[in-house]
Each structure stands twice: as C-alpha cells, then as structure tokens.
Motif scaffolding. Sequence first.
Motif: not given
Length: 271
Positions: A158-183
């Motif tokens: 459930n998305e509630q169980h996944q963290p928002i991964r904030w983009m560097p340098g955005t002061s936690d203002r733009w981020g992505t909830t990823r369900f699969v690791e990009p690598t």
Amino acid sequence: MTSYATPSAGLPPQSALHTQRAVFTEAYAFLPRGVMRDIVTSYLPHWRDTRCWVIARPLSGFAETFSQYIVEVLAGGGSEQPEPNGQAEGVLFVVAGAMALTIEGKVHELTEGGYAFLPPGCHWTLVNRGAEPVRFHWVRKRYEAVDGINMPTAFVTNEQHQPIRWMPGTSDRWGTTRFVEPTDLRHDMHVNIVTLEPGAVIPFEETHVMEHGLYVLEGKAVYRLNRDWVEVEAGDFMWLRAFCPQACYAGPERFRYLLYKDVNRHMKLDL
C-alpha cells in the motif's frame, strides 16, 4: 487517509457547455476528467458486474508500450479469468473501495492506496466482497524477457507503507513513491506516484525516451506538454509519447499523480 480522484461517471445535463479541455496531438493526449462518462465505458470478457474506462492503449506512431484502464467492479463482481494475455504483466492501484485479490492461491485484501504487481503468467483472481463499488487503475504491458535475468515476482503493498523519496536539493518538495527499485533490471516498467508540494516545480523540460501515462490523483497544477502549458486537476489524465517535453508548476495544494513509464531495456531496432 489520502483521497484519490475517480471518474464522476453519469452524463452532463443538456444545459452544460460543450467546450472541454480534451486534446489529442502528435506528442501528447490530454483527457480531462469531464470526458470520462458512462457513455465511454467498456465491458470486459470474463468480468462480472464490471465496466472500465480505457484511457490509454498502444497506438502505432504514438505511445506503443502500454494500456491503462480505470476499472469499476460492483458488489459481488470480479473475475476468475482477468488477464487474457499470457505475456502481459500488470499493476493494480486501488483508488476507491476494497477488493479481495487472490494471487497463486493467497488472498490479499486491498483498500484505497493498495498496489499489486502481477508478472506475466501469474494466476490471479479478483472479487469485490463489499457493499460499495471498488475502483482501481489497471496498467498492462507486454513483458520484455531478457536472457539471464529472472522474471519479477508478484507482490502487494500500500502506498501508505512506502516512503516518498525526495529529489536532492528540493527541500522535500518534489519526490517519488517508488514500488520497485530503479536498479532492479527484472522490471521493464515502473508505476510510481509523484508528489509535488504546494508551489513546487519540475524545474526543467524533461525530454526522454520513456512513454508516460499520468493520472492526477489529487490537487492541481500547470503542466508543460510539448509546446503547451496545460491546466490540470484531480481526475485528469495525460498520455505522452517518447521525447515529449514536460515540466510542472504545482498549485496551491499538494499535487500528486500516478505515473507509468517503460524502463531498463534496449531500444528495438526492427520497426
């Protein structure tokens, strides 16, 4: 609990203005929430008490890798034969109601925010055991197998169980909830959730090979699509072919969208 947009269904009154924001161009399509009405739903083979809005499908010369449905299953409805294509992988994301999803004999209860990845050849069934309709996004793609790389396995979260991964340098203002690791190269598609806080921006024109489906779950923004700045809001859908430039200015409240993209594979050379 997060509130997600869903189609309003029904039909506009005869007194409504005809003008809407829908557009289909050589680079993108924009389906505003107002066009997702009863008259454009479809019914699916082997699904009971179910209808769907098809908001993306492969089109030659446009976006070719995926389809996306918004599915509505009434109380008692569902399917024991949901996926007709043995080579198709899928993602389900629940936006209203609850479902019982059985994967290889194990039952999972998915409520709003529930997310399931279904690999090709996976045996799954779905039923709505509640009194209210369940609505969910179903993203489908033909899986691209690679020699020496295992196929991904099914999982539910459930998305509630996944963290928002904030983009560097955005002061936690733009981020992505990823369900699969990009690598994780087993996966050839990602279906994520992008979050922009009020006033946040995507500060450059992303121009890349990935195709996109973007369904606005909540909030509003001004979104750059190719040469155009388009006002978007909860319930709207944007469909982008490869290399369509895009950027974003979020509105006065949190802006979030469900994002599909194809990843992690060589480009086909046989057109």
